[in-house]
Write an enzyme that holds these catalytic residues in place. Structure first.
Site, mmCIF file in Angstrom:
data_model
loop_
_atom_site.group_PDB
_atom_site.id
_atom_site.type_symbol
_atom_site.label_atom_id
_atom_site.label_comp_id
_atom_site.label_asym_id
_atom_site.label_seq_id
_atom_site.Cartn_x
_atom_site.Cartn_y
_atom_site.Cartn_z
ATOM 1 N N ASP A 37 43.903 49.945 32.555
ATOM 2 C CA ASP A 37 42.740 50.256 33.386
ATOM 3 C C ASP A 37 41.552 50.700 32.551
ATOM 4 O O ASP A 37 40.398 50.426 32.902
ATOM 5 C CB ASP A 37 43.097 51.321 34.427
ATOM 6 N N GLU A 56 38.344 51.610 39.381
ATOM 7 C CA GLU A 56 39.189 51.616 38.185
ATOM 8 C C GLU A 56 39.293 53.020 37.593
ATOM 9 O O GLU A 56 40.334 53.401 37.054
ATOM 10 C CB GLU A 56 38.642 50.639 37.139
ATOM 11 N N HIS A 64 41.905 54.654 39.593
ATOM 12 C CA HIS A 64 43.222 54.174 39.176
ATOM 13 C C HIS A 64 43.669 54.862 37.890
ATOM 14 O O HIS A 64 44.824 55.288 37.768
ATOM 15 C CB HIS A 64 43.191 52.665 38.932
ATOM 16 N N TYR A 71 47.016 57.183 37.445
ATOM 17 C CA TYR A 71 48.127 56.985 36.511
ATOM 18 C C TYR A 71 48.339 58.213 35.636
ATOM 19 O O TYR A 71 49.479 58.580 35.313
ATOM 20 C CB TYR A 71 47.887 55.740 35.660
ATOM 21 N N GLU A 129 43.637 41.161 35.912
ATOM 22 C CA GLU A 129 43.791 41.860 37.189
ATOM 23 C C GLU A 129 44.955 41.299 38.003
ATOM 24 O O GLU A 129 45.547 42.008 38.818
ATOM 25 C CB GLU A 129 42.499 41.736 38.009
ATOM 26 N N GLU A 144 43.327 45.866 43.241
ATOM 27 C CA GLU A 144 43.349 44.864 42.178
ATOM 28 C C GLU A 144 43.410 43.449 42.750
ATOM 29 O O GLU A 144 42.875 42.508 42.153
ATOM 30 C CB GLU A 144 44.532 45.105 41.232
ATOM 31 N N HIS A 166 39.879 42.624 43.393
ATOM 32 C CA HIS A 166 39.159 42.370 42.143
ATOM 33 C C HIS A 166 39.479 40.975 41.608
ATOM 34 O O HIS A 166 38.585 40.235 41.173
ATOM 35 C CB HIS A 166 39.530 43.416 41.088
#
Length: 327
Positions: A70, A101, A104, A108, A164, A198, A201
């Protein structure tokens, strides 16, 4: 010259809309906004501890990949596409994508901090490029195809769709199988949020290739990029299964090999190319999730009624006690 790269010196505002289809893509992406703190991972800790060690090792490799991937996507958006593209509606989409992003990436990091309390082990995951040769190889491949000095805009959009889509997709699949085992509800919820984003995207990149790129790469170039991505995924799957000693409940690596080829053929269709592999879907029971067909109502049902955070590090904690004067 590509239309997407041509400056319109007479246009200073987004209205009146000049590219309604691109604007609709942006508005749909905007409607999917969420934050990394909206997912409750408190129940995941016990599930993670109860998980067999080989299975945990497999999912650690996936987290190590996602933490790195990412950030590379964000890098490409900020240093390339958002500087080059001049069509405002497309730029709005990529601005929203960059924000997603970032969410994201934060998500994570929260997952790693929540599930892996040992700081040295955390650092090994956060340093995925240095510690995992296959992740380094994947990162180098992404940067190679994102380089504007070496590749046309069309080639870079194909590469971006491959990142992606292909590079991420098997990891989404693996995490989603935890839902069938009725474990790791927080990780699964994150996965459903992120995979949905994603998917948008990836689909938008395919839309631009088919509708806005004048110099569309030859089919053999598109196939070359997609096949290279599949080969990298194969290598990563072998690596992750080796770490897990070949034991991951719910699927085999051969099933993942087949699935990523099935998914790649779908990308070919979206780019108006011939299929490469012509294989079936080994996971038909999860087709709706894989093709990102979750209804918007289901997306919002995933949101918890209250924010919770099980990360003990204050730097990652979400501050819920702001009063109105703070805004």
């Amino acid at each position: 010259m590509e239309e997407l790269l041509i400056e319109n010196s007479q246009r200073f505002t987004i209205f009146p809309i000049q590219h309604p289809e691109c604007w609709n893509w942006y508005k749909k992406l905007e409607s999917m906004t969420w934050t990394a703190q909206e997912v409750d991972m408190c129940k995941d800790i016990d599930d993670w501890e109860a998980m067999p060690k080989p299975q945990r090792e497999f999912y650690k490799q996936i987290l190590a990949f996602f933490v790195v991937a990412d950030e590379i996507v964000i890098e490409n958006l900020l240093t390339n596409f958002m500087r080059e593209i001049k069509v405002k509606e497309v730029l709005y989409f990529y601005t929203m994508q960059a924000a997603q992003e970032c969410v994201h990436s934060e998500a994570y990091s929260i997952q790693v901090k929540t599930l892996i309390p040992d700081e040295k082990e955390q650092q090994r995951i956060f340093s995925g490029i240095e510690k995992h040769p296959i992740i380094k190889k994947m990162a180098q491949w992404v940067r190679q195809w994102m380089d504007p000095a070496r590749n046309s805009l069309g080639e870079r959009l194909v590469g971006f769709a491959a990142v992606e889509g292909i590079l991420f997709q098997n990891h989404f699949v693996a995490i989603q199988f935890l839902k069938e085992q009725n474990i790791m509800p927080g990780l699964v919820s994150y996965n459903e949020f992120i995979s949905r984003d994603e998917g948008m995207h990836c689909s938008f990149a395919c839309f631009l290739i088919s509708n806005y790129v004048y110099n569309i790469p030859e089919e053999k170039i598109i196939h070359k990029i997609l096949k290279e991505a599949v080969e990298l995924v194969d290598e990563f799957i072998n690596y992750a299964f080796d770490k897990a000693r070949g034991r991951v409940p719910g699927f085999s690596k051969e099933m993942l090999f087949q699935y990523i080829r099935y998914f790649t053929d779908n990308l070919c269709f979206m780019m108006q190319c011939k299929s490469i592999y012509n294989v079936g879907n080994p996971f038909p029971q999860m087709t709706k999730f894989f093709l990102n067909e979750v209804e918007k109502t289901n997306f919002f049902e995933l949101r918890p009624t209250q924010y919770q955070n099980c990360v003990k590090d204050d730097a990652f904690a979400f501050k819920l006690f702001l009063d109105d004067d703070d805004f």
